[in-house]
Design a protein around this motif. Structure first.
Motif, PDB file in Angstrom:
ATOM      1  N   PHE A 211      91.922  33.624  36.368  1.00 44.83           N
ATOM      2  CA  PHE A 211      90.964  34.556  36.969  1.00 44.83           C
ATOM      3  C   PHE A 211      91.474  35.988  36.920  1.00 44.83           C
ATOM      4  CE2 PHE A 211      89.922  36.765  41.006  1.00 44.83           C
ATOM      5  CZ  PHE A 211      88.617  37.106  40.708  1.00 44.83           C
ATOM      6  N   PHE A 212      92.701  36.216  37.379  1.00 51.19           N
ATOM      7  CA  PHE A 212      93.203  37.583  37.473  1.00 51.19           C
ATOM      8  C   PHE A 212      93.462  38.201  36.105  1.00 51.19           C
ATOM      9  CE2 PHE A 212      94.315  36.066  41.777  1.00 51.19           C
ATOM     10  CZ  PHE A 212      93.617  37.023  42.489  1.00 51.19           C
ATOM     11  N   VAL A 213      93.979  37.433  35.174  1.00 55.95           N
ATOM     12  CA  VAL A 213      94.225  37.976  33.841  1.00 55.95           C
ATOM     13  C   VAL A 213      92.907  38.314  33.146  1.00 55.95           C
ATOM     14  CG1 VAL A 213      95.180  37.495  31.541  1.00 55.95           C
ATOM     15  CG2 VAL A 213      96.464  36.848  33.572  1.00 55.95           C
ATOM     16  N   THR A 214      91.889  37.480  33.310  1.00 55.17           N
ATOM     17  CA  THR A 214      90.602  37.773  32.667  1.00 55.17           C
ATOM     18  C   THR A 214      89.920  38.986  33.299  1.00 55.17           C
ATOM     19  OG1 THR A 214      89.503  36.116  34.059  1.00 55.17           O
ATOM     20  CG2 THR A 214      90.176  35.424  31.862  1.00 55.17           C
TER      21      THR A 214
ATOM     22  N   MET B 257      83.096  38.016  44.585  1.00 56.97           N
ATOM     23  CA  MET B 257      81.751  37.552  44.238  1.00 56.97           C
ATOM     24  C   MET B 257      81.603  37.600  42.738  1.00 56.97           C
ATOM     25  SD  MET B 257      78.178  39.106  45.597  1.00 56.97           S
ATOM     26  CE  MET B 257      78.436  40.688  44.880  1.00 56.97           C
ATOM     27  N   LEU B 258      81.225  36.507  42.181  1.00 57.27           N
ATOM     28  CA  LEU B 258      81.077  36.428  40.733  1.00 57.27           C
ATOM     29  C   LEU B 258      79.667  36.009  40.379  1.00 57.27           C
ATOM     30  CD1 LEU B 258      84.383  34.664  39.704  1.00 57.27           C
ATOM     31  CD2 LEU B 258      83.821  37.068  39.529  1.00 57.27           C
ATOM     32  N   SER B 259      79.274  36.405  39.216  1.00 60.45           N
ATOM     33  CA  SER B 259      77.930  36.075  38.780  1.00 60.45           C
ATOM     34  C   SER B 259      77.781  34.581  38.545  1.00 60.45           C
ATOM     35  CB  SER B 259      77.599  36.820  37.475  1.00 60.45           C
ATOM     36  OG  SER B 259      76.388  36.375  36.959  1.00 60.45           O
ATOM     37  N   PRO B 260      76.801  33.925  39.200  1.00 63.94           N
ATOM     38  CA  PRO B 260      76.610  32.492  38.999  1.00 63.94           C
ATOM     39  C   PRO B 260      76.156  32.134  37.600  1.00 63.94           C
ATOM     40  CG  PRO B 260      74.815  33.414  40.298  1.00 63.94           C
ATOM     41  CD  PRO B 260      75.837  34.501  40.149  1.00 63.94           C
ATOM     42  N   THR B 261      75.719  33.141  36.836  1.00 64.10           N
ATOM     43  CA  THR B 261      75.252  32.844  35.481  1.00 64.10           C
ATOM     44  C   THR B 261      76.369  32.380  34.577  1.00 64.10           C
ATOM     45  OG1 THR B 261      75.554  35.160  34.875  1.00 64.10           O
ATOM     46  CG2 THR B 261      73.375  34.502  35.634  1.00 64.10           C
TER      47      THR B 261
ATOM     48  N   ALA C 228      88.060  30.574  34.684  1.00 66.74           N
ATOM     49  CA  ALA C 228      88.333  31.680  35.598  1.00 66.74           C
ATOM     50  C   ALA C 228      87.532  31.530  36.883  1.00 66.74           C
ATOM     51  CB  ALA C 228      88.001  33.009  34.917  1.00 66.74           C
ATOM     52  N   GLU C 229      86.281  31.092  36.756  1.00 73.52           N
ATOM     53  CA  GLU C 229      85.452  30.855  37.941  1.00 73.52           C
ATOM     54  C   GLU C 229      86.034  29.728  38.781  1.00 73.52           C
ATOM     55  OE1 GLU C 229      81.797  31.544  40.216  1.00 73.52           O
ATOM     56  OE2 GLU C 229      82.830  32.669  38.672  1.00 73.52           O
ATOM     57  N   LEU C 230      86.500  28.673  38.140  1.00 77.44           N
ATOM     58  CA  LEU C 230      87.170  27.593  38.866  1.00 77.44           C
ATOM     59  C   LEU C 230      88.421  28.114  39.566  1.00 77.44           C
ATOM     60  CD1 LEU C 230      86.884  24.574  36.398  1.00 77.44           C
ATOM     61  CD2 LEU C 230      85.781  24.797  38.631  1.00 77.44           C
ATOM     62  N   GLY C 231      89.129  29.031  38.899  1.00 78.26           N
ATOM     63  CA  GLY C 231      90.325  29.601  39.493  1.00 78.26           C
ATOM     64  C   GLY C 231      90.038  30.326  40.784  1.00 78.26           C
ATOM     65  N   VAL C 232      88.991  31.138  40.818  1.00 76.59           N
ATOM     66  CA  VAL C 232      88.694  31.864  42.050  1.00 76.59           C
ATOM     67  C   VAL C 232      88.109  30.925  43.110  1.00 76.59           C
ATOM     68  CG1 VAL C 232      86.322  32.625  41.529  1.00 76.59           C
ATOM     69  CG2 VAL C 232      87.816  34.074  42.895  1.00 76.59           C
ATOM     70  N   ILE C 233      87.440  29.845  42.694  1.00 78.22           N
ATOM     71  CA  ILE C 233      86.974  28.840  43.650  1.00 78.22           C
ATOM     72  C   ILE C 233      88.165  28.166  44.326  1.00 78.22           C
ATOM     73  CG2 ILE C 233      85.913  26.540  43.799  1.00 78.22           C
ATOM     74  CD1 ILE C 233      83.810  27.523  41.799  1.00 78.22           C
ATOM     75  N   VAL C 234      89.173  27.785  43.515  1.00 80.80           N
ATOM     76  CA  VAL C 234      90.381  27.174  44.073  1.00 80.80           C
ATOM     77  C   VAL C 234      91.107  28.164  44.980  1.00 80.80           C
ATOM     78  CG1 VAL C 234      92.657  26.236  43.507  1.00 80.80           C
ATOM     79  CG2 VAL C 234      90.663  25.541  42.179  1.00 80.80           C
TER      80      VAL C 234
ATOM     81  N   PHE D 223      77.949  29.836  34.813  1.00 79.84           N
ATOM     82  CA  PHE D 223      77.856  28.397  34.625  1.00 79.84           C
ATOM     83  C   PHE D 223      76.705  27.994  33.712  1.00 79.84           C
ATOM     84  CE2 PHE D 223      80.130  28.585  38.691  1.00 79.84           C
ATOM     85  CZ  PHE D 223      81.187  27.755  38.383  1.00 79.84           C
ATOM     86  N   SER D 224      75.847  28.943  33.395  1.00 78.12           N
ATOM     87  CA  SER D 224      74.664  28.570  32.634  1.00 78.12           C
ATOM     88  C   SER D 224      74.981  28.449  31.155  1.00 78.12           C
ATOM     89  CB  SER D 224      73.575  29.627  32.849  1.00 78.12           C
ATOM     90  OG  SER D 224      74.000  30.852  32.314  1.00 78.12           O
ATOM     91  N   GLY D 225      74.075  27.833  30.462  1.00 74.83           N
ATOM     92  CA  GLY D 225      74.264  27.690  29.016  1.00 74.83           C
ATOM     93  C   GLY D 225      74.999  26.421  28.670  1.00 74.83           C
ATOM     94  N   SER D 226      75.049  26.132  27.381  1.00 78.26           N
ATOM     95  CA  SER D 226      75.740  24.933  26.919  1.00 78.26           C
ATOM     96  C   SER D 226      77.033  25.320  26.251  1.00 78.26           C
ATOM     97  CB  SER D 226      74.853  24.159  25.932  1.00 78.26           C
ATOM     98  OG  SER D 226      74.577  24.975  24.822  1.00 78.26           O
TER      99      SER D 226
END
Length: 472
Positions: A344-347, A1-5, A127-133, A7-10
């Motif tokens: 993801f894992f390295v970060t 479970m990762l924080s959805p935040t 990293a978030e994309l990595g855990v999604i994949v 993705f926020s910001g520019s």
């Protein structure tokens, strides 16, 4: 479970690329090229440490994912400071890569901080994309019919794995350490987490994803993730207002249940349309692109209804596992996962600050005493879940318990929210971080010790069988 935040910001400056690096201080419009350079340098470090750590770990008989985590620690905030992130309290001056970039481009401090923030956000999103994949791939490798056979056992394991450590941790902190009730509840909530990303990767590496134990662990970890979202909502409400928003809790329970069940039930209708679309497309990626688009849409929907994106990706994998094209799709997803999942894992390892383990720092000692208690509770509270399994004679109960131990990025989310809200004092915050770090690193070798390894540790048994079937 990762924080959805995440993705926020520019991402300022990413579209303002320039043909080459300037050796003078650049205006804000030219930051894009430096952000890109910083991202590329970070990825080089990540992939190098991922392979080095994974290879060394495999050679000493440990799961490769453990080597990736250790590699992350070496290049992260605890050692070389090559990869650091603002959310850990680091600045651009703490990053060796940023200092090198500053020398390369003659950047001033303001520009460097701007580039550091943007570069860190890009890596975090990757990293978030990595855990999604990863969760999409795990869903593809999971058999929904087989998972349903252990659904009741998985639910019991998940509930015990949430209730037991929460009660033991909260009551113990209040009675033994005289911790105020709200911080104690927050720490107890952090003990409930299970990192499905780390556990499922270890199971896949060991070829045990489709074993009875593997199916129970994955099913329990998914349910645990849903329960964790609810617990997180409750403690976040406590942190903000001192009281619980019951309507929000009810909403999360109904939303999570409806999303998962609805995804599975609608899967039969979707699969027919998916196969028809894939058959009509004649260009490259005719199968992979629609599948990933579906996974991302499911992740978006989950995120929009305040669930975790990875649950949506996992549900998408479960749905597509029912198609006749699943084996070919699984083969095509593998290289994408090999590219993104190590980030993801390295970060995760890079963000782990082992400095809180130093007993010679007086500020750490109180936290280490509390941490010792939390670690004991964290292990016992999850190991006992193996004995909650019923109707499965001969099941490896220790494997199930060990598989539920790692807190990983999930526990760090709890610690981060607690720190940001001001609920946790420094000793308790340090204790939670120590607990998260040690459970994350202990689980892979413990899990391997009680499970049989595949014939070739380089190729998980599930994938080995898949590749043989495709080569026929």
């Amino acid at each position: 479970m990762l924080s959805p935040t995440i993705f926020s910001g520019s991402l300022p400056g990413l579209t303002d690329f320039v043909p080459s690096l300037s050796l003078a201080t650049t205006p804000e419009a030219d930051y894009g090229s430096f952000v890109l350079t910083g991202v590329l340098m970070t990825l080089v470090v990540i992939y190098a440490m991922s392979k080095l750590g994974g290879e060394l770990s495999k050679r000493v008989g440990l799961p490769p994912v453990l080597g990736e985590l250790v590699g992350g620690v070496l290049v992260g905030v605890s050692a070389l400071h090559l990869i650091v992130f603002p959310e850990t309290g680091a600045t651009a001056a703490d990053s060796s890569l940023m200092l090198f970039l500053q020398q390369l481009g003659g950047l001033d401090g303001t520009a460097l901080e701007h580039i550091f923030a943007s570069q860190s956000e890009v890596i975090s999103v990757l990293a978030e994309l990595g855990v999604i994949v990863l969760l999409f791939e795990i869903g593809l490798e999971s058999d929904l019919r087989e998972l349903s056979k252990v659904g009741s056992q998985a639910a019991v394991v998940a509930i015990v794995g949430v209730v037991a450590p929460f009660l033991l941790g909260t009551v113990g902190l209040v009675t033994l350490f005289h911790t105020p009730i709200i911080p104690a509840i927050f720490a107890g909530a952090a003990l409930t987490a299970t990192s499905i990303g780390i556990t499922s990767k270890v199971l896949s590496d060991l070829g045990q994803l489709k074993s009875t134990e593997g199916k129970i662990i994955v099913g329990a970890a998914v349910i645990d993730d849903v329960l964790g979202i609810i617990v997180l909502a409750v403690v976040a409400s406590l942190a903000k207002t001192g009281e619980v928003d019951l309507l929000n809790v009810v909403y999360l329970i109904i939303g999570a249940s409806a999303f998962l069940l609805g995804s599975i039930l609608l899967g039969k209708f979707f699969n027919q349309g998916f196969e028809a679309i894939a058959a009509k497309l004649k260009t490259r990626g005719a199968l992979l692109i629609p599948a990933f688009a579906f996974a991302l849409v499911m992740a978006i929907i989950a995120n929009l209804i305040h669930l975790e994106a990875i649950l949506g990706a996992f549900a998408a994998g479960l749905v597509l596992d029912e198609t006749d094209l699943r084996k070919e799709l699984d083969r095509q997803v593998m290289p994408i996962a090999d590219f993104l999942v190590p980030i993801f894992f390295v970060t995760v390892g890079a963000k782990a600050d082992l400095g809180v383990l130093n007993p010679f720092e007086s500020a750490n000692r109180a936290g280490l005493v509390i941490a010792a208690f939390l670690i004991i509770v964290a292990i016992i509270g999850k190991v006992i879940t193996g004995w909650a399994v019923f109707g499965q004679p001969g099941v490896n109960r220790l494997a199930i318990g060990f598989g539920m131990i790692p807190r990983g990025e999930v526990g760090l989310v709890f610690a981060g929210i607690g720190s940001a809200s001001g609920v946790l004092d420094k000793p308790l915050e340090a204790a939670i971080i120590v607990m998260v770090i040690l459970t994350t690193f202990l689980a892979p070798p413990l899990l391997q010790a009680v499970l049989n390894k595949p014939q070739d540790p380089d190729v998980p048994a599930d994938r080995e069988a898949l590749e043989k079937s495709l080569s026929v």
